[in-house]
Design a protein around this motif. Structure first.
Motif, short mmCIF file in Angstrom:
data_model
loop_
_atom_site.label_atom_id
_atom_site.label_comp_id
_atom_site.label_asym_id
_atom_site.label_seq_id
_atom_site.Cartn_x
_atom_site.Cartn_y
_atom_site.Cartn_z
N LEU B 253 65.46 44.08 92.73
CA LEU B 253 65.38 43.16 93.87
C LEU B 253 64.36 42.06 93.62
O LEU B 253 64.61 40.89 93.95
CB LEU B 253 65.03 43.91 95.16
CG LEU B 253 66.09 44.86 95.68
CD1 LEU B 253 65.69 45.43 97.04
CD2 LEU B 253 67.45 44.17 95.80
N VAL B 254 63.22 42.40 93.04
CA VAL B 254 62.20 41.39 92.79
C VAL B 254 62.63 40.45 91.68
O VAL B 254 62.53 39.23 91.77
CB VAL B 254 60.84 42.04 92.47
CG1 VAL B 254 59.83 41.00 92.01
CG2 VAL B 254 60.31 42.76 93.72
N GLY B 255 63.18 41.02 90.62
CA GLY B 255 63.58 40.18 89.48
C GLY B 255 64.79 39.33 89.81
O GLY B 255 64.85 38.16 89.45
N GLY B 256 65.77 39.92 90.50
CA GLY B 256 66.96 39.15 90.85
C GLY B 256 68.22 39.98 90.71
O GLY B 256 68.75 40.11 89.60
N ILE B 257 68.68 40.52 91.83
CA ILE B 257 69.88 41.36 91.79
C ILE B 257 71.09 40.50 91.48
O ILE B 257 71.18 39.35 91.90
CB ILE B 257 70.05 42.12 93.13
CG1 ILE B 257 71.17 43.15 93.02
CG2 ILE B 257 70.28 41.17 94.30
CD1 ILE B 257 71.19 44.18 94.15
N GLY B 258 72.00 41.05 90.68
CA GLY B 258 73.22 40.32 90.35
C GLY B 258 73.02 39.22 89.33
O GLY B 258 73.90 38.39 89.12
N THR B 259 71.83 39.17 88.72
CA THR B 259 71.64 38.27 87.58
C THR B 259 71.34 39.17 86.38
O THR B 259 70.74 40.24 86.55
CB THR B 259 70.44 37.32 87.78
OG1 THR B 259 69.23 38.09 87.80
CG2 THR B 259 70.56 36.56 89.09
N PHE B 260 71.75 38.76 85.20
CA PHE B 260 71.52 39.63 84.04
C PHE B 260 70.04 39.68 83.69
O PHE B 260 69.48 40.73 83.38
CB PHE B 260 72.33 39.14 82.84
CG PHE B 260 72.30 40.11 81.70
CD1 PHE B 260 73.20 41.18 81.68
CD2 PHE B 260 71.37 40.00 80.68
CE1 PHE B 260 73.15 42.10 80.66
CE2 PHE B 260 71.34 40.92 79.65
CZ PHE B 260 72.23 41.97 79.63
#
Ligand SMILES: Nc1ncnc2c1ncn2[C@@H]1O[C@H](COP(=O)(O)OP(=O)(O)OP(=O)(O)O)[C@@H](O)[C@H]1O
Ligand SMILES: [Mg+2]
Lengths: 243, 328
Positions: B253-260
């Protein structure tokens, strides 16, 4: 090409389709009209395999496909649009189509990409290619339903109310698109309330009411049919549609 | 019009990544023992974040029970080693063994949707924990250890674990990347967004979910076995703890869900937080949870999603852009 015999559908105690026979020949265009709740979408759902009928069978190119689910039917050439559009929100318009070309069309790599570009071009949607599905308005969502179904490379295209809410100019454009699809030899089954658009495309018209087919045949004669006027059109509308 | 996937920018980035992996590969020859150990942990975190994101971010399969596979991976390594499989081979094979088991688990779980799947996975984790405790070899919560490791010198052990972790991370990310760029990528995302529409366009929903589920299970199990290779001791409670899934959710969630790239960035952030705030204990977990929640509310595509948009980044592109054909 696609033949359904003796279709019935019950939801609990509610009988939505009773003993419907329906067929479409290769390359033919058939329109379906009828009042709200007549069972048009239910018929389309059963033809496309979204859910099974309570009784009856469906054959495609001479083989029984009653046991195939929606995905398998799409892969053999039966594609559909949804009355309430179901775009893939997190994917671009192009990627929406790519799902169809890869899965339904069985295409890979460049061939799949080219199929999508063709379908987008044919539906006048190339400018929207990179837009996320979530950002489309209702009319573009409906157009996306059409383009996506087309990208599966179907033999039969089942369309459910893709023409609602259009201006005259947009309607004429849609008619041209569907006629071009027909010209490629794709059979079209089109459910639509806007009868004057429908009659520009279809060679046969089916009118449903309360889960039954109450009239079918040449569009002009169906629209003059007393039962159709009574159940659906009302006298003045019938006059306007036939012209 | 033509379709663009790779850009010069992504080419440069991948070359840089490749160089970084090469540098990391010779790391144990000059890193201190402490740094080597910490980096091994980071590689495990990257695996965990990427696997949870594959499930939830691309497949819409939100699991709160991925610790099941983390624990089973460690347990499988113990069992394989006990059956006289050479210890590092046991660690390497444990993930694959659990991957096979996850096929059966998926057959049941993938028929559930949304919240039922999420809770169902938690039940699976609890069951797996209980079953492992029943094995006499494990001795209940007392646990056991990967005894065969004691035969190897500490320094060599540290380097082997590091290399194995690095190799597993690179291999899993590469497999995931290749799968998501291909037919599976568009199919699984379409299922996430609208299962019924996906099916009506020819997507085989169950088969597609199964591949992602088994990959994520295999990855989490590899992570568990690698963790065991560092920790040596196996106490079921520590491995089947829901904290592992909490970490995965935080990183994603912090890094970016749905992004590789997002979960990789998230894993690095998590690693830094843990390194500098020495994270353990209840408040640490509460802090992680609050941060994850805040991100999902205010920055739904995480830090990477925001950066990607702001700077038009295309580092490891999975998507497609339709662009004007440039005149020859
Ligand atoms: N899944 C369902 N469960 C229960 N009833 C349903 C279900 N789907 C449709 N119906 C009912 O079946 C009847 C026929 O619905 P259907 O959607 O086929 O009508 P339609 O001819 O497409 O109407 P419209 O022109 O409004 O789209 C309606 O009374 C509807 O409420
Ligand atoms: Mg309808």
């Amino acid at each position: 090409m696609l033949t359904a015999t003796g279709l019935s559908k019950r939801f609990g105690a509610l009988v939505v389709l009773s003993d419907v026979d329906f067929s479409v020949r290769a390359g033919e265009a058939v329109g379906i009209v009828g009042p709200n709740g007549a069972g048009k979408t239910t018929l389309l759902n059963i033809l496309s395999g979204t859910y099974p009928p309570s009784s009856g069978r469906i054959a495609f190119r001479g083989t029984d496909v009653s046991g195939l689910d929606a995905a398998a039917r799409c892969r053999i050439g039966i594609a559909r649009s949804h009355q309430i559009p179901r775009p893939f929100h997190g994917m671009t318009v192009f990627e929406n189509l790519l799902v169809a070309a890869r899965a339904g069309g069985g295409l890979r790599g460049r061939a799949a990409e080219q199929k999508c570009l063709d379908a987008l071009g044919q539906c006048g949607m190339l400018k929207l290619s990179n837009r996320p599905g979530a950002t489309l308005g209702l009319l573009d969502r409906k157009r996306l339903e059409l383009a996506r179904a087309l990208a599966t490379g179907p033999d039969v295209l089942l369309l459910d109310e893709i023409g609602g809410g259009l201006t005259d100019g947009e309607a004429a454009e849609l008619v041209a698109i569907i006629l071009a699809i027909r010209a490629r030899g794709i059979a079209v089954v089109w459910i639509e309330h806007i009868v004057h658009i429908l009659v520009q495309v279809v060679e046969r018209l089916v009118c449903m009411d309360a889960g039954r087919i109450i009239a079918e045949g040449d569009p002009k004669s169906v629209l003059r049919d007393a039962a159709v006027i009574d159940a659906y059109l009302g006298p003045s509308a019938a006059h306007a549609a036939v012209g | 019009m033509k379709v663009q996937r790779w850009t010069p920018q992504s080419g440069v980035f991948i070359a840089a990544l490749g160089a970084m992996v090469l540098v990391l590969a010779v790391g144990p020859t000059w890193f201190s023992a402490g740094v080597t150990d910490r980096l091994s942990a980071l590689f495990v975190y990257v695996i965990l974040g990427a696997m949870w994101n594959a499930l939830a971010g691309y497949g819409g399969l939100v699991s709160v029970g991925q610790q099941a596979f983390f624990g089973l991976g460690a347990y499988a390594a113990i069992r394989l080693s006990h059956a006289d499989v050479p210890v590092y081979l046991a660690v390497a094979l444990a993930g694959l063994a659990v991957g096979v088991v996850s096929l059966a688990i998926g057959e049941v779980m993938l028929r559930l949707r949304g919240g039922e799947f999420a809770v169902g996975m938690w039940v699976v984790a609890e069951l797996a924990h209980l079953l492992v405790n029943l094995d006499p070899l494990v001795q209940g919560e007392t646990g056991t250890s990967l005894i065969a490791l004691n035969a190897i010198a500490a320094e060599a052990r540290r380097a082997y674990t590091y290399w194995l972790s690095l190799a597993a991370m690179v291999a899993l990310l590469a497999v995931l990347f290749a799968l998501l760029r291909g037919r599976l990528g568009t199919a699984i995302q379409s299922i996430r967004d609208d299962e019924r529409a996906a099916s009506s366009l020819g997507v085989n929903v169950l088969a597609t979910k199964r591949i992602v589920f088994v990959l994520a299970a295999t990855g989490c199990a590899m992570a568990g076995a690698l963790w065991l290779a560092s920790a040596i001791t196996f106490q079921p409670k520590a491995y089947f703890s829901v904290q592992w899934t909490a970490y995965m959710i935080f990183m994603t969630l912090v890094g970016g869900i749905g992004t590789f790239e997002g979960p990789i960035l998230g894993a690095i952030l998590f690693f830094l937080v843990e390194t500098f705030f020495g994270g353990r204990g209840v408040w640490y977990l509460v802090g992680l949870g609050a941060a994850a929640l805040a991100f999902s509310l205010f920055l739904p595509r995480g830090i990477f999603g925001a950066l990607e948009q702001r700077f038009a980044l295309r580092l490891l592109p999975l998507g497609f852009r339709v662009v004007e054909r440039t005149k020859p």
